[in-house]
Design an enzyme around this catalytic site. Sequence first.
Site, PDB file in Angstrom:
ATOM      1  N   GLY A 189     -73.309  22.770  32.099  1.00  0.00           N
ATOM      2  CA  GLY A 189     -74.663  22.205  32.061  1.00  0.00           C
ATOM      3  C   GLY A 189     -74.652  20.752  31.613  1.00  0.00           C
ATOM      4  NE  ARG A 190     -79.419  19.199  33.707  1.00  0.00           N
ATOM      5  CZ  ARG A 190     -80.573  19.498  34.292  1.00  0.00           C
ATOM      6  NH1 ARG A 190     -81.116  18.656  35.136  1.00  0.00           N
ATOM      7  NH2 ARG A 190     -81.199  20.633  34.033  1.00  0.00           N
ATOM      8  CB  VAL A 191     -77.063  19.739  26.818  1.00  0.00           C
ATOM      9  CG1 VAL A 191     -76.754  19.645  25.341  1.00  0.00           C
ATOM     10  CG2 VAL A 191     -78.457  19.204  27.109  1.00  0.00           C
ATOM     11  N   GLY A 192     -74.133  20.508  27.844  1.00  0.00           N
ATOM     12  CA  GLY A 192     -72.794  21.026  27.527  1.00  0.00           C
ATOM     13  C   GLY A 192     -71.703  20.014  27.842  1.00  0.00           C
ATOM     14  NE  ARG A 196     -85.508  12.877  21.600  1.00  0.00           N
ATOM     15  CZ  ARG A 196     -85.459  14.078  22.150  1.00  0.00           C
ATOM     16  NH1 ARG A 196     -86.198  15.072  21.665  1.00  0.00           N
ATOM     17  NH2 ARG A 196     -84.703  14.311  23.189  1.00  0.00           N
ATOM     18  CB  VAL A 223     -77.740  23.310  21.864  1.00  0.00           C
ATOM     19  CG1 VAL A 223     -78.475  22.130  22.489  1.00  0.00           C
ATOM     20  CG2 VAL A 223     -76.642  22.829  20.922  1.00  0.00           C
ATOM     21  CB  THR A 224     -80.009  27.754  24.173  1.00  0.00           C
ATOM     22  OG1 THR A 224     -78.638  27.614  24.542  1.00  0.00           O
ATOM     23  CG2 THR A 224     -80.814  28.317  25.330  1.00  0.00           C
ATOM     24  CG  ASN A 225     -85.035  23.818  23.513  1.00  0.00           C
ATOM     25  OD1 ASN A 225     -85.077  23.814  22.297  1.00  0.00           O
ATOM     26  ND2 ASN A 225     -84.905  22.716  24.229  1.00  0.00           N
ATOM     27  CG  HIS A 278     -86.501  21.225  18.997  1.00  0.00           C
ATOM     28  ND1 HIS A 278     -86.479  19.858  19.007  1.00  0.00           N
ATOM     29  CD2 HIS A 278     -86.124  21.598  20.254  1.00  0.00           C
ATOM     30  CE1 HIS A 278     -86.092  19.420  20.189  1.00  0.00           C
ATOM     31  NE2 HIS A 278     -85.884  20.467  20.969  1.00  0.00           N
TER      32      HIS A 278
HETATM   33  P1  NAP Z   1     -78.558  22.980  32.460  1.00  0.00           P
HETATM   34  O1  NAP Z   1     -77.994  21.683  32.915  1.00  0.00           O
HETATM   35  O2  NAP Z   1     -79.415  23.762  33.383  1.00  0.00           O
HETATM   36  O3  NAP Z   1     -77.311  23.871  31.983  1.00  0.00           O
HETATM   37  C1  NAP Z   1     -77.471  25.084  31.388  1.00  0.00           C
HETATM   38  C2  NAP Z   1     -76.187  25.873  31.523  1.00  0.00           C
HETATM   39  O4  NAP Z   1     -76.471  27.157  31.005  1.00  0.00           O
HETATM   40  C3  NAP Z   1     -75.729  26.111  32.968  1.00  0.00           C
HETATM   41  O5  NAP Z   1     -74.934  25.068  33.457  1.00  0.00           O
HETATM   42  C4  NAP Z   1     -74.946  27.383  32.819  1.00  0.00           C
HETATM   43  O6  NAP Z   1     -73.647  27.068  32.352  1.00  0.00           O
HETATM   44  C5  NAP Z   1     -75.654  28.114  31.679  1.00  0.00           C
HETATM   45  N1  NAP Z   1     -76.520  29.187  32.201  1.00  0.00           N
HETATM   46  C6  NAP Z   1     -77.622  29.095  32.956  1.00  0.00           C
HETATM   47  N2  NAP Z   1     -78.112  30.310  33.236  1.00  0.00           N
HETATM   48  C7  NAP Z   1     -77.288  31.190  32.627  1.00  0.00           C
HETATM   49  C8  NAP Z   1     -77.258  32.603  32.555  1.00  0.00           C
HETATM   50  N3  NAP Z   1     -78.189  33.370  33.158  1.00  0.00           N
HETATM   51  N4  NAP Z   1     -76.245  33.181  31.850  1.00  0.00           N
HETATM   52  C9  NAP Z   1     -75.309  32.420  31.231  1.00  0.00           C
HETATM   53  N5  NAP Z   1     -75.311  31.067  31.289  1.00  0.00           N
HETATM   54  C10 NAP Z   1     -76.283  30.476  31.974  1.00  0.00           C
HETATM   55  O7  NAP Z   1     -79.416  22.778  31.124  1.00  0.00           O
HETATM   56  P2  NAP Z   1     -79.206  21.661  29.989  1.00  0.00           P
HETATM   57  O8  NAP Z   1     -80.063  20.491  30.308  1.00  0.00           O
HETATM   58  O9  NAP Z   1     -77.754  21.484  29.745  1.00  0.00           O
HETATM   59  O10 NAP Z   1     -79.890  22.398  28.738  1.00  0.00           O
HETATM   60  C11 NAP Z   1     -79.266  23.537  28.167  1.00  0.00           C
HETATM   61  C12 NAP Z   1     -80.153  24.142  27.085  1.00  0.00           C
HETATM   62  O11 NAP Z   1     -80.204  23.234  25.975  1.00  0.00           O
HETATM   63  C13 NAP Z   1     -81.615  24.341  27.526  1.00  0.00           C
HETATM   64  O12 NAP Z   1     -82.131  25.540  26.978  1.00  0.00           O
HETATM   65  C14 NAP Z   1     -82.321  23.116  26.940  1.00  0.00           C
HETATM   66  O13 NAP Z   1     -83.701  23.330  26.787  1.00  0.00           O
HETATM   67  C15 NAP Z   1     -81.575  23.015  25.619  1.00  0.00           C
HETATM   68  N6  NAP Z   1     -81.692  21.729  24.937  1.00  0.00           N
HETATM   69  C16 NAP Z   1     -81.992  21.749  23.614  1.00  0.00           C
HETATM   70  C17 NAP Z   1     -82.120  20.567  22.916  1.00  0.00           C
HETATM   71  C18 NAP Z   1     -82.466  20.619  21.449  1.00  0.00           C
HETATM   72  O14 NAP Z   1     -82.784  19.579  20.854  1.00  0.00           O
HETATM   73  N7  NAP Z   1     -82.386  21.781  20.825  1.00  0.00           N
HETATM   74  C19 NAP Z   1     -81.928  19.330  23.556  1.00  0.00           C
HETATM   75  C20 NAP Z   1     -81.597  19.344  24.920  1.00  0.00           C
HETATM   76  C21 NAP Z   1     -81.469  20.555  25.612  1.00  0.00           C
HETATM   77  P3  NAP Z   1     -72.343  27.814  32.855  1.00  0.00           P
HETATM   78  O15 NAP Z   1     -72.508  28.045  34.325  1.00  0.00           O
HETATM   79  O16 NAP Z   1     -71.294  26.816  32.523  1.00  0.00           O
HETATM   80  O17 NAP Z   1     -72.207  29.073  32.095  1.00  0.00           O
END
Ligand code: NAP
Length: 315
Positions: free
Chosen positions: A10-13, A153, A120-122, A177
């Site tokens: 994922g983008r954050v990962g 921020r 980190v996940t929301n 958050h």
């Molecule tokens: P993204 O680009 O869509 O990536 C999410 C990743 O989650 C996917 O690449 C996939 O990775 C995995 N995933 C998706 N559906 C899944 C499922 N059903 N089972 C298992 N893995 C699954 O999203 P992102 O922008 O990186 O954001 C990731 C999360 O971080 C979101 O929930 C976002 O809201 C949260 N976030 C939180 C903060 C904060 O301040 N707390 C800040 C930014 C983002 P794999 O295919 O590699 O498994």
Amino acid sequence: MKVSILGASGRVGKATAFCLAEESVVSELVLLSRECSLDQIEGEAIDMYDALAAKDINVQIGTSCQLESLVDSDIVVITAGIPRSSGMPTIDLAITNAKIIAQYARAVARHAPESIILVVTNPVDVMTYVAYKTSGFPRNRVIGLGNHLDSLRLKNMLAKHFKVHVSEIHTRIIGEHGENMVPLLSSTSIGGILVKYFPEYSSFDVDDFIEKVKNAGIHVISKKGSTEFGPAFAIANIVNTVLKDEKTILTITTYLEDEIEGVNDVCLGVPVKLGKNGVERIIRVKANDDEIKAFILAAKSVKKVTDEVMAVLNP
Ligand code: NAP
């Protein structure tokens, strides 16, 4: 030290992985994904190795879709899950992501029982609670990114408004958050002096400022599709603090048991002293009446969603 990332494609990962690869305290990084994303994370790892060679950085980067690869991790960062999207009710996002977090938290407990989980996940406060309950870890070893990024921020915006170096701003956001975040403006200081004593404070529209901080993430998402660098650097702050046993006070999500305003059995953002054991102490905040009221409202709101999610997970 070994750090693993679940949701690394994922983008954050992947931004987090790249950021952590540059940290000297991290000797081994493992990017974990589902099988469908394995090719992608292998490509990311090769690309990172190329970049790191240019800086003579010699970190080991593994890729895997096998959860056994979590073994011996010091910290496991969970970024897997769907992101917030406009119009999606928080409860729907929370239920979808809770199932992913529960599955991964159990896997962490099985394969890396001594590690620290950083969620980190929301919605991150609710997801931290899910990880805490399903991992069975002590509460000091399950933390969430929480309000650390929100606080950064706010710090940035204040530095711009008051035209001072960002390092001179000491401020925090606590609570949720999300919609019910609580900026602690009453104790915010610039160079050790309370912000209200600065002449620029008279032109400071507090409500407008708070709205901008609340919407900062959504604003970035509306322009570029997601946030990446902000969360990645905020996560790296937390990982560094823990791995280096720094005892820095950061505002992250932790499980509360009556430490602040009688808030109990909910995970929320509060200042904590972080070290090699994760949360080593919860710091009692100094807040005015309005801020305390807002914090209690945040606790009620997060607890309501948490209870609904837990009822679905454990019917
Ligand atoms: P993204 O680009 O869509 O990536 C999410 C990743 O989650 C996917 O690449 C996939 O990775 C995995 N995933 C998706 N559906 C899944 C499922 N059903 N089972 C298992 N893995 C699954 O999203 P992102 O922008 O990186 O954001 C990731 C999360 O971080 C979101 O929930 C976002 O809201 C949260 N976030 C939180 C903060 C904060 O301040 N707390 C800040 C930014 C983002 P794999 O295919 O590699 O498994």
